[in-house]
Enzyme design. Sequence first.
Site, PDB file in Angstrom:
ATOM      1  N   LEU A  42      27.683  27.340  44.001  1.00 22.63           N
ATOM      2  CA  LEU A  42      28.782  27.087  43.069  1.00 22.63           C
ATOM      3  C   LEU A  42      29.727  28.287  43.043  1.00 22.63           C
ATOM      4  O   LEU A  42      29.414  29.361  43.542  1.00 22.63           O
ATOM      5  CB  LEU A  42      28.218  26.844  41.670  1.00 22.63           C
ATOM      6  CG  LEU A  42      27.445  25.542  41.490  1.00 22.63           C
ATOM      7  CD1 LEU A  42      26.838  25.480  40.089  1.00 22.63           C
ATOM      8  CD2 LEU A  42      28.347  24.334  41.725  1.00 22.63           C
ATOM      9  N   GLY A  44      33.145  28.082  43.946  1.00 23.61           N
ATOM     10  CA  GLY A  44      34.396  27.743  44.625  1.00 23.61           C
ATOM     11  C   GLY A  44      35.021  28.911  45.374  1.00 23.61           C
ATOM     12  O   GLY A  44      34.362  29.899  45.714  1.00 23.61           O
ATOM     13  N   LYS A  55      37.838  41.513  44.860  1.00 31.38           N
ATOM     14  CA  LYS A  55      37.779  42.616  43.889  1.00 31.38           C
ATOM     15  C   LYS A  55      36.700  43.625  44.275  1.00 31.38           C
ATOM     16  O   LYS A  55      36.866  44.832  44.064  1.00 31.38           O
ATOM     17  CB  LYS A  55      37.529  42.082  42.477  1.00 31.38           C
ATOM     18  CG  LYS A  55      38.775  41.958  41.657  1.00 31.38           C
ATOM     19  CD  LYS A  55      39.678  40.814  41.995  1.00 31.38           C
ATOM     20  CE  LYS A  55      40.807  40.989  42.911  1.00 31.38           C
ATOM     21  NZ  LYS A  55      41.508  39.746  43.264  1.00 31.38           N
ATOM     22  N   ILE A 185      50.547  37.729  46.466  1.00 34.34           N
ATOM     23  CA  ILE A 185      49.411  38.439  45.878  1.00 34.34           C
ATOM     24  C   ILE A 185      48.264  38.578  46.881  1.00 34.34           C
ATOM     25  O   ILE A 185      47.718  39.673  47.062  1.00 34.34           O
ATOM     26  CB  ILE A 185      48.974  37.733  44.576  1.00 34.34           C
ATOM     27  CG1 ILE A 185      50.074  37.909  43.519  1.00 34.34           C
ATOM     28  CG2 ILE A 185      47.660  38.307  44.071  1.00 34.34           C
ATOM     29  CD1 ILE A 185      49.758  37.427  42.141  1.00 34.34           C
ATOM     30  N   GLU A 205      57.744  39.428  54.851  1.00 35.68           N
ATOM     31  CA  GLU A 205      57.968  38.565  53.686  1.00 35.68           C
ATOM     32  C   GLU A 205      59.318  37.866  53.841  1.00 35.68           C
ATOM     33  O   GLU A 205      60.314  38.499  54.148  1.00 35.68           O
ATOM     34  CB  GLU A 205      57.894  39.406  52.400  1.00 35.68           C
ATOM     35  CG  GLU A 205      58.459  38.773  51.149  1.00 35.68           C
ATOM     36  CD  GLU A 205      57.811  37.453  50.760  1.00 35.68           C
ATOM     37  OE1 GLU A 205      56.573  37.358  50.721  1.00 35.68           O
ATOM     38  OE2 GLU A 205      58.566  36.491  50.508  1.00 35.68           O
ATOM     39  N   ALA A 321      42.245  31.046  38.500  1.00 35.27           N
ATOM     40  CA  ALA A 321      40.939  30.634  37.987  1.00 35.27           C
ATOM     41  C   ALA A 321      40.945  30.532  36.462  1.00 35.27           C
ATOM     42  O   ALA A 321      40.382  29.601  35.895  1.00 35.27           O
ATOM     43  CB  ALA A 321      39.872  31.635  38.436  1.00 35.27           C
ATOM     44  N   HIS A 445      43.786  57.569  21.631  1.00 32.02           N
ATOM     45  CA  HIS A 445      44.490  58.527  22.485  1.00 32.02           C
ATOM     46  C   HIS A 445      43.462  59.440  23.149  1.00 32.02           C
ATOM     47  O   HIS A 445      42.549  59.909  22.474  1.00 32.02           O
ATOM     48  CB  HIS A 445      45.448  59.368  21.644  1.00 32.02           C
ATOM     49  CG  HIS A 445      46.113  60.456  22.433  1.00 32.02           C
ATOM     50  ND1 HIS A 445      47.164  60.204  23.279  1.00 32.02           N
ATOM     51  CD2 HIS A 445      45.860  61.784  22.524  1.00 32.02           C
ATOM     52  CE1 HIS A 445      47.538  61.337  23.847  1.00 32.02           C
ATOM     53  NE2 HIS A 445      46.753  62.311  23.421  1.00 32.02           N
TER      54      HIS A 445
HETATM   55  P1  NAD Z   1      51.902  33.322  47.114  1.00 31.76           P
HETATM   56  O1  NAD Z   1      52.692  32.095  46.939  1.00 31.76           O
HETATM   57  O2  NAD Z   1      51.583  34.168  45.942  1.00 31.76           O
HETATM   58  O3  NAD Z   1      52.631  34.284  48.171  1.00 31.76           O
HETATM   59  C1  NAD Z   1      53.003  33.841  49.437  1.00 31.76           C
HETATM   60  C2  NAD Z   1      54.146  34.705  49.918  1.00 31.76           C
HETATM   61  O4  NAD Z   1      54.442  34.349  51.241  1.00 31.76           O
HETATM   62  C3  NAD Z   1      55.421  34.533  49.114  1.00 31.76           C
HETATM   63  O5  NAD Z   1      55.902  35.792  48.787  1.00 31.76           O
HETATM   64  C4  NAD Z   1      56.335  33.793  50.065  1.00 31.76           C
HETATM   65  O6  NAD Z   1      57.698  34.091  49.862  1.00 31.76           O
HETATM   66  C5  NAD Z   1      55.844  34.281  51.401  1.00 31.76           C
HETATM   67  N1  NAD Z   1      56.079  33.381  52.521  1.00 31.76           N
HETATM   68  C6  NAD Z   1      56.004  32.031  52.541  1.00 31.76           C
HETATM   69  N2  NAD Z   1      56.222  31.566  53.786  1.00 31.76           N
HETATM   70  C7  NAD Z   1      56.429  32.657  54.565  1.00 31.76           C
HETATM   71  C8  NAD Z   1      56.689  32.841  55.947  1.00 31.76           C
HETATM   72  N3  NAD Z   1      56.775  31.806  56.786  1.00 31.76           N
HETATM   73  N4  NAD Z   1      56.846  34.107  56.413  1.00 31.76           N
HETATM   74  C9  NAD Z   1      56.763  35.166  55.571  1.00 31.76           C
HETATM   75  N5  NAD Z   1      56.514  35.044  54.263  1.00 31.76           N
HETATM   76  C10 NAD Z   1      56.344  33.805  53.762  1.00 31.76           C
HETATM   77  O7  NAD Z   1      50.597  32.876  47.886  1.00 31.76           O
HETATM   78  P2  NAD Z   1      49.283  33.673  48.263  1.00 31.76           P
HETATM   79  O8  NAD Z   1      49.480  35.121  48.128  1.00 31.76           O
HETATM   80  O9  NAD Z   1      48.877  33.103  49.578  1.00 31.76           O
HETATM   81  O10 NAD Z   1      48.286  33.203  47.144  1.00 31.76           O
HETATM   82  C11 NAD Z   1      47.947  31.822  47.039  1.00 31.76           C
HETATM   83  C12 NAD Z   1      47.579  31.458  45.629  1.00 31.76           C
HETATM   84  O11 NAD Z   1      46.402  32.134  45.229  1.00 31.76           O
HETATM   85  C13 NAD Z   1      48.659  31.814  44.642  1.00 31.76           C
HETATM   86  O12 NAD Z   1      48.795  30.728  43.750  1.00 31.76           O
HETATM   87  C14 NAD Z   1      48.124  33.006  43.940  1.00 31.76           C
HETATM   88  O13 NAD Z   1      48.577  33.076  42.601  1.00 31.76           O
HETATM   89  C15 NAD Z   1      46.629  32.792  44.002  1.00 31.76           C
HETATM   90  N6  NAD Z   1      45.969  34.094  44.011  1.00 31.76           N
HETATM   91  C16 NAD Z   1      45.908  34.810  42.876  1.00 31.76           C
HETATM   92  C17 NAD Z   1      45.344  36.054  42.885  1.00 31.76           C
HETATM   93  C18 NAD Z   1      45.279  36.841  41.623  1.00 31.76           C
HETATM   94  O14 NAD Z   1      45.443  36.288  40.566  1.00 31.76           O
HETATM   95  N7  NAD Z   1      45.064  38.140  41.683  1.00 31.76           N
HETATM   96  C19 NAD Z   1      44.864  36.605  44.043  1.00 31.76           C
HETATM   97  C20 NAD Z   1      44.955  35.873  45.180  1.00 31.76           C
HETATM   98  C21 NAD Z   1      45.521  34.615  45.154  1.00 31.76           C
END
Ligand code: NAD
Length: 470
Positions: A42, A44, A55, A185, A205, A321, A445
């Site tokens: 479990l 996911g 992390k 992220i 990006e 999550a 503090h």
């Molecule tokens: P994201 O959507 O956060 O980021 C993807 C990035 O890729 C964006 O900045 C986008 O502009 C860019 N992008 C898209 N197509 C592209 C291309 N062809 N070339 C270059 N850049 C491109 O997606 P992610 O980072 O893959 O994360 C996926 C999901 O998982 C998100 O919903 C995120 O919130 C979640 N997540 C959360 C955490 C956290 O809370 N710490 C950690 C990991 C993932």
Amino acid sequence: MSDSVIHAEVLVLGGGPGGYSAAFRAADLGKKVVLVERYPVLGGVCLNVGCIPSKALLHIAQLIHELEEFKHHGINATLDLDIDKIRTWKQSVSKGLNDGLAKLVKQRKITLIQGVGQFTGSNAIEVTESTGKQTVTFDNAIIAAGSHPTKIPGFPHDDPRLMDSTDALELKSIPEKLLIVGGGIIGLEMATVYHALGAEISVVELMDQIIPGCDKDLITPLFRRIKKQYQNIWLETRVKSIEALAEGLKVSFEGKDAPESEIFDQVLVAVGRRPNGKLINAEAAGVTVNEQGFIPVDKQQRTNVAHIFAIGDIVGNPMLAHKAEHEGKVAAEVIAGHKVAFEALTIPSVAYTDPEIAWMGLTENQAKEQGIAYEKGAFPWAASGRSLSNGRNEGITKILCDPDTGRILGAGMTGNNAGELIAEAVLALEMGADAHDIGLTIHAHPTLSETFAFAAEMVTGTITDLYIKK
Ligand code: NAD
């Protein structure tokens, strides 16, 4: 093995944080619950190939960075990294939590079925197990089947040097040159890990900013730091193609400052995730799935079919999550007859980069787009004794308040432990606190948490830790 049929008062499809929270809450409310999960454990994506293992690795990255930085301040340690041991430790963290969840399932007398579930009707699902098939009929169902990484068509996805986040977390090897496609992220968290472990990092990006959508002042401290650490950060750049050559992956770019092409040892694609709505035969149950694969729900997590609910990544962004867990509890309570709905005022976001970035409520970008008036207080961590004692001077804490009532509308933080600190801002928003409430709350503090009170004092004009010209 012949088909067998069992009945559930509540069937939960998917055992990630949303699914197991829903199943546990439903069982605690007296329901007979069947939980279907395709994997042997479990938790996911989050627990097995996402939040938790990342992390664990980010903690190691932080230790490495801190040791390196404190070389200048009298700590003369030599680093000797054992990737196999690091991998084993990371796996043990997930395993401990997997075992804990398995225990919680037993304690709650939930029937757990390992297999892939597909709806066969509005009150039935067929689960394909390794040993055969099983049908579960149900009174109510909660769909918590999650999402999967987006693949870019035409890329050589079968080549093991082209990774998604799951592959990257396996930490099979540390490449000399790693390209990360997507400055979101996942991309930036994995960049933090692989950089600490010795890889030369390039990030590409599409948009004009990393973590697009996040306010620029929160991004700046991270961007300045990684600009020095990484080989390249190409913004407003697209990857045109990736060609698998014997000597590496040849990546062709189209964009402002990027070269025409460059060869990398490995490439991580982290360009978002797609919902799994089209993979569960939802149409057999009459459940609407939109073009993108999301399942639309109302505030009680109900789909268009009254006794079927959906939660988590599969119902929409943000794919987090903690959002899924909250939605899972709402769905279970609605099924148990409680008059509840998803009414959270905000869902905090955290990037566990170095420095961390966290934000919640209204952002300045949103306020400007929507014409919402706000008063801003921002406190630089260069004036925080605690941050300086940690060897860091680049953070910021900001708060946005309603100019008429002083009530908090939003907040953001960048710096060590920002992901922990944001909780206070979320509570302040949920409780309707204003800038005076926050500024008049005594914070210990020296702590990083003080910076939240100082930001509020910037709004009320009562700050003494900085001098603001009248
Ligand atoms: P994201 O959507 O956060 O980021 C993807 C990035 O890729 C964006 O900045 C986008 O502009 C860019 N992008 C898209 N197509 C592209 C291309 N062809 N070339 C270059 N850049 C491109 O997606 P992610 O980072 O893959 O994360 C996926 C999901 O998982 C998100 O919903 C995120 O919130 C979640 N997540 C959360 C955490 C956290 O809370 N710490 C950690 C990991 C993932």
